[in-house]
Design a protein around this motif. Structure first.
Motif, PDB file in Angstrom:
ATOM      1  N   GLU A 101       8.007   5.030 -16.415  1.00  0.00           N
ATOM      2  CA  GLU A 101       6.958   4.452 -15.574  1.00  0.00           C
ATOM      3  C   GLU A 101       7.528   3.838 -14.297  1.00  0.00           C
ATOM      4  OE1 GLU A 101       3.657   4.574 -15.763  1.00  0.00           O
ATOM      5  OE2 GLU A 101       3.657   5.672 -17.664  1.00  0.00           O
ATOM      6  N   GLU A 105       6.079   5.084 -10.814  1.00  0.00           N
ATOM      7  CA  GLU A 105       5.268   4.163 -10.032  1.00  0.00           C
ATOM      8  C   GLU A 105       5.994   3.565  -8.834  1.00  0.00           C
ATOM      9  OE1 GLU A 105       3.241   1.170 -12.275  1.00  0.00           O
ATOM     10  OE2 GLU A 105       2.254   2.617 -13.585  1.00  0.00           O
ATOM     11  N   GLY A 148       3.083   6.763  -8.361  1.00  0.00           N
ATOM     12  CA  GLY A 148       2.411   7.266  -9.549  1.00  0.00           C
ATOM     13  C   GLY A 148       2.260   8.772  -9.530  1.00  0.00           C
ATOM     14  N   GLU A 154      -3.322   8.563 -10.153  1.00  0.00           N
ATOM     15  CA  GLU A 154      -2.713   7.308  -9.700  1.00  0.00           C
ATOM     16  C   GLU A 154      -2.530   7.307  -8.191  1.00  0.00           C
ATOM     17  OE1 GLU A 154      -0.143   5.894 -13.536  1.00  0.00           O
ATOM     18  OE2 GLU A 154       0.794   7.407 -12.261  1.00  0.00           O
TER      19      GLU A 154
END
Length: 193
Positions: A101, A105, A148, A154
């Motif tokens: 992640e 991100e 994202g 995202e």
């Protein structure tokens, strides 16, 4: 070990459109020895992990900003939230999840993370356990712009903020996400920054 004072009688799926909302009927033993039947709704979205990246040389932290519909519905005029990087485990262990992640991100590729605690964030209605991490970052770890995954819808803005400014933003209400506040306070209490 399961609690012998609780017996699940029935679980009914109310919705499984995005995640799963169940209505659970159960009996609970009371202090006086009697039992009572209760029904509650529980939202199961899986477990997650969250991380706060920090840099001791520049006294900065990496946060994200993105639209969060539930906050918009509940009075957040823009729906935008400033948060620490987070995601669902998706069958990974928490450490692997948060590394993935972080790269998706924020664009930072980290190899070493420190787990600091676990917490239920809304135990009255959501089953999720959140695993909290911190990790030191440096500019040479930045391998992409982050933002994202497009296929997951995202649209994440990456923010690098002075640590003291982030703390002030908690006081002013600009940062009002519980997991982010907990991580910022952890760094402050432990004297990391």
């Amino acid at each position: 070990m399961q609690n012998p004072d609780i017996k699940i009688l029935n679980t009914e799926v109310l919705s499984d459109n995005w995640y799963t909302l169940n209505k659970v009927t159960y009996t609970v033993s009371k202090k006086d020895g009697s039992t009572e039947t209760q029904s509650r709704e529980a939202y199961d979205r899986g477990n997650g992990a969250v991380i706060l990246l920090y840099n001791t040389n520049s006294n900065t932290v990496i946060l994200t900003r993105q639209f969060r519909l539930p906050t918009y519905i509940n009075g957040n005029k823009t729906g935008m939230m400033i948060e620490a990087c987070a995601g669902l485990l998706d069958n990974d262990n928490p450490e692997e999840c948060i590394k993935r992640e972080t790269e998706e991100e924020t664009g930072y590729k980290i190899s070493k993370v420190e787990k600091i605690f676990e917490a239920y964030m809304s135990p009255g209605s959501v089953t999720e356990i959140l695993y909290f991490f911190i990790a030191e970052y440096s500019n040479d770890m930045k391998i992409t712009d982050g933002g994202g995954l497009e296929e997951e819808g995202e649209n994440i803005e990456v923010l690098e903020l002075p640590f003291e400014k982030a703390l002030t933003m908690v006081d002013t209400g600009e940062i009002n996400d519980a997991k982010t506040i907990m991580l910022l306070q952890h760094l402050k209490i432990k004297g990391v920054l």
